[in-house]
Write an enzyme that holds these catalytic residues in place. Structure first.
Site, PDB file in Angstrom:
ATOM      1  N   GLN A 276      -4.653 -11.937 -13.376  1.00  0.00           N
ATOM      2  CA  GLN A 276      -4.438 -10.727 -14.170  1.00  0.00           C
ATOM      3  C   GLN A 276      -2.981 -10.526 -14.576  1.00  0.00           C
ATOM      4  O   GLN A 276      -2.625  -9.497 -15.149  1.00  0.00           O
ATOM      5  CB  GLN A 276      -4.982  -9.500 -13.437  1.00  0.00           C
ATOM      6  CG  GLN A 276      -4.213  -9.064 -12.208  1.00  0.00           C
ATOM      7  CD  GLN A 276      -4.954  -7.967 -11.465  1.00  0.00           C
ATOM      8  OE1 GLN A 276      -6.001  -8.196 -10.886  1.00  0.00           O
ATOM      9  NE2 GLN A 276      -4.404  -6.758 -11.482  1.00  0.00           N
TER      10      GLN A 276
ATOM     11  N   VAL B  45      -2.889   9.983  -7.340  1.00  0.00           N
ATOM     12  CA  VAL B  45      -2.009  10.580  -6.326  1.00  0.00           C
ATOM     13  C   VAL B  45      -0.569  10.427  -6.822  1.00  0.00           C
ATOM     14  O   VAL B  45      -0.168   9.349  -7.265  1.00  0.00           O
ATOM     15  CB  VAL B  45      -2.178   9.881  -4.964  1.00  0.00           C
ATOM     16  CG1 VAL B  45      -1.199  10.448  -3.947  1.00  0.00           C
ATOM     17  CG2 VAL B  45      -3.612  10.041  -4.468  1.00  0.00           C
TER      18      VAL B  45
ATOM     19  N   LEU C 192       0.810  -1.226   0.000  1.00  0.00           N
ATOM     20  CA  LEU C 192       0.000   0.000   0.000  1.00  0.00           C
ATOM     21  C   LEU C 192       0.843   1.274   0.000  1.00  0.00           C
ATOM     22  O   LEU C 192       1.912   1.325   0.596  1.00  0.00           O
ATOM     23  CB  LEU C 192      -0.930  -0.013   1.224  1.00  0.00           C
ATOM     24  CG  LEU C 192      -1.883  -1.200   1.281  1.00  0.00           C
ATOM     25  CD1 LEU C 192      -2.720  -1.152   2.551  1.00  0.00           C
ATOM     26  CD2 LEU C 192      -2.807  -1.229   0.051  1.00  0.00           C
TER      27      LEU C 192
ATOM     28  N   GLY D  82      -1.596   6.396  -2.812  1.00  0.00           N
ATOM     29  CA  GLY D  82      -2.667   6.268  -3.812  1.00  0.00           C
ATOM     30  C   GLY D  82      -3.801   5.424  -3.251  1.00  0.00           C
ATOM     31  O   GLY D  82      -4.974   5.816  -3.289  1.00  0.00           O
ATOM     32  N   HIS D  83      -3.430   4.251  -2.700  1.00  0.00           N
ATOM     33  CA  HIS D  83      -4.449   3.397  -2.068  1.00  0.00           C
ATOM     34  C   HIS D  83      -5.112   4.143  -0.911  1.00  0.00           C
ATOM     35  O   HIS D  83      -6.329   4.053  -0.719  1.00  0.00           O
ATOM     36  CB  HIS D  83      -3.802   2.136  -1.485  1.00  0.00           C
ATOM     37  CG  HIS D  83      -3.141   1.254  -2.500  1.00  0.00           C
ATOM     38  ND1 HIS D  83      -1.779   1.047  -2.524  1.00  0.00           N
ATOM     39  CD2 HIS D  83      -3.654   0.519  -3.517  1.00  0.00           C
ATOM     40  CE1 HIS D  83      -1.478   0.203  -3.501  1.00  0.00           C
ATOM     41  NE2 HIS D  83      -2.593  -0.120  -4.132  1.00  0.00           N
TER      42      HIS D  83
ATOM     43  N   GLN E 196      -9.077   0.364 -16.601  1.00  0.00           N
ATOM     44  CA  GLN E 196      -9.656  -0.577 -15.628  1.00  0.00           C
ATOM     45  C   GLN E 196     -10.939   0.008 -15.021  1.00  0.00           C
ATOM     46  O   GLN E 196     -11.958  -0.679 -14.908  1.00  0.00           O
ATOM     47  CB  GLN E 196      -8.625  -0.860 -14.529  1.00  0.00           C
ATOM     48  CG  GLN E 196      -9.170  -1.578 -13.318  1.00  0.00           C
ATOM     49  CD  GLN E 196      -8.068  -1.927 -12.340  1.00  0.00           C
ATOM     50  OE1 GLN E 196      -7.254  -2.805 -12.590  1.00  0.00           O
ATOM     51  NE2 GLN E 196      -8.037  -1.253 -11.201  1.00  0.00           N
TER      52      GLN E 196
ATOM     53  N   MET F  81       2.005   7.403  -7.972  1.00  0.00           N
ATOM     54  CA  MET F  81       2.332   6.352  -6.999  1.00  0.00           C
ATOM     55  C   MET F  81       1.883   5.001  -7.531  1.00  0.00           C
ATOM     56  O   MET F  81       0.828   4.881  -8.158  1.00  0.00           O
ATOM     57  CB  MET F  81       1.666   6.659  -5.683  1.00  0.00           C
ATOM     58  CG  MET F  81       2.217   7.922  -5.094  1.00  0.00           C
ATOM     59  SD  MET F  81       2.125   7.920  -3.332  1.00  0.00           S
ATOM     60  CE  MET F  81       2.960   9.468  -3.018  1.00  0.00           C
TER      61      MET F  81
HETATM   62  P1  AMP Z   1      -3.410  -1.993  -7.124  1.00  0.00           P
HETATM   63  O1  AMP Z   1      -3.086  -2.403  -5.714  1.00  0.00           O
HETATM   64  O2  AMP Z   1      -2.241  -1.472  -7.886  1.00  0.00           O
HETATM   65  O3  AMP Z   1      -4.221  -3.037  -7.865  1.00  0.00           O
HETATM   66  O4  AMP Z   1      -4.373  -0.734  -6.984  1.00  0.00           O
HETATM   67  C1  AMP Z   1      -5.554  -0.791  -6.234  1.00  0.00           C
HETATM   68  C2  AMP Z   1      -6.382   0.427  -6.528  1.00  0.00           C
HETATM   69  O5  AMP Z   1      -5.642   1.596  -6.192  1.00  0.00           O
HETATM   70  C3  AMP Z   1      -6.760   0.548  -8.010  1.00  0.00           C
HETATM   71  O6  AMP Z   1      -8.097   0.997  -8.120  1.00  0.00           O
HETATM   72  C4  AMP Z   1      -5.776   1.573  -8.510  1.00  0.00           C
HETATM   73  O7  AMP Z   1      -6.245   2.303  -9.635  1.00  0.00           O
HETATM   74  C5  AMP Z   1      -5.651   2.478  -7.296  1.00  0.00           C
HETATM   75  N1  AMP Z   1      -4.386   3.232  -7.355  1.00  0.00           N
HETATM   76  C6  AMP Z   1      -3.150   2.732  -7.527  1.00  0.00           C
HETATM   77  N2  AMP Z   1      -2.244   3.732  -7.585  1.00  0.00           N
HETATM   78  C7  AMP Z   1      -2.930   4.886  -7.458  1.00  0.00           C
HETATM   79  C8  AMP Z   1      -2.572   6.274  -7.453  1.00  0.00           C
HETATM   80  N3  AMP Z   1      -1.307   6.671  -7.591  1.00  0.00           N
HETATM   81  N4  AMP Z   1      -3.551   7.189  -7.299  1.00  0.00           N
HETATM   82  C9  AMP Z   1      -4.844   6.792  -7.165  1.00  0.00           C
HETATM   83  N5  AMP Z   1      -5.248   5.518  -7.161  1.00  0.00           N
HETATM   84  C10 AMP Z   1      -4.313   4.572  -7.307  1.00  0.00           C
END
Ligand code: AMP
Length: 294
Positions: A62, A177, A34, A37-38, A154, A185
């Protein structure tokens, strides 16, 4: 905060929250490792819902065979500590067998929208994403589910799936973010060494160049793409996978940007690490105020 590993337990907890306690559930699916962004998705969920459920699941379906499923960063202890700090109520961290038990045979695919951009570069990726999100939405049955604009395609696919298959969750898309350098991020930023991390700032610089040219009146997709490519090519550590301009809703490739918002998206290798980023041009000003792509 309770950490739940079993889908049956997650289903019964969620059912009780909804039926007996009449509480709204906000759900944030993640693959862990995490970062801020998360956390912004979780922040949004916390503000909108009574109960927040975050899933941490590195979804094998995926990842392509040559991709980084095994290397993908995993640290549930660190993630759980962060989630507890953020007042998350439930962490759903299932095993692969719990999500895909023996005999698993059903997949969800969104046609058309999955074919281009990331779908073209990563065959079967989105089929894996939509399948796991469908399972998770059925397990948690949230009122709202939160996704990042970082993965713009996505987010569009999930909205399409939720609408087509009549899931009850409302999808909320949260702005990207970024680090101070502009780098979006991502858990995959963990793969970058210091020099690569500095180099990776070029992705956002290149998108910003397109934004500036658009603001100055440029509407030709070819010229904007050329500007983005030229900027990326100035960084010796960067290797372009694709740069594309598409309608931000339908993903139809654009030659000219007209009234509808346009998604400028790119995928770039920095060393062996593949990074993606995007910016939306011509979107309503109120989204800018909310900080989208800031
Ligand atoms: P992931 O763990 O990479 O599958 O991301 C989980 C969720 O967090 C997804 O909906 C991503 O689009 C979102 N996410 C990942 N990085 C960012 C970021 N920098 N800013 C906003 N949302 C993000």
């Amino acid at each position: 905060m309770e950490i739940i590993n079993r889908r049956k337990r997650m289903m019964s907890v969620a059912r009780k929250l909804r039926r007996e306690e009449n509480r709204t559930i906000g759900f944030v699916p993640t693959m862990g490792a995490l970062h801020d962004g998360h956390l912004s998705l979780i922040h949004e969920a916390r503000a909108m819902c009574d109960v927040v459920v975050v899933s941490v699941f590195v979804n094998p379906a995926q990842f392509g065979p040559a991709e980084d499923f095994n290397a993908y960063p995993r640290d549930l202890t660190r993630d759980s500590a962060l989630l507890a700090e953020y007042n998350v109520d439930y962490v759903f961290a299932p095993t692969v067998e719990e999500i895909y038990p023996p005999g698993f045979a059903t997949f969800v695919a969104v046609e058309g929208l999955s074919d281009q951009l990331e779908g073209a570069a990563r065959p079967a990726h989105f089929r894996g994403v939509t399948t796991v999100v469908a399972i998770l939405l059925n397990v948690v049955k949230p009122d709202f589910a939160f996704f990042g604009q970082k993965d713009a395609q996505q987010a569009l696919l999930i909205k399409r799936m939720v609408s087509d298959l009549a899931f009850s969750a409302e999808i909320v898309v949260v702005p990207i973010v970024r680090e101070a350098s502009g780098l979006a991020m991502s858990s995959r930023n963990d793969y970058l060494d210091d020099a690569q991390r500095r180099a990776a700032a070029i992705l956002h610089q290149a998108l910003s160049k397109a934004g500036e040219a658009y603001e100055a009146g440029e509407r030709s997709a070819a010229r904007l793409i050329e500007l983005v490519r030229e900027t990326l090519e100035r960084e010796p550590l960067a290797r372009i996978d694709y740069v594309s301009i598409n309608d931000a809703e339908t993903l139809v490739k654009l030659e000219k940007i007209e009234e509808r918002p346009a998604l400028v998206s790119l995928a770039v290798f920095i060393g062996k690490t593949r990074l993606i980023d995007n910016v939306v041009l011509g979107k309503a000003k109120r989204h800018d105020v909310a900080g989208a792509n800031a």
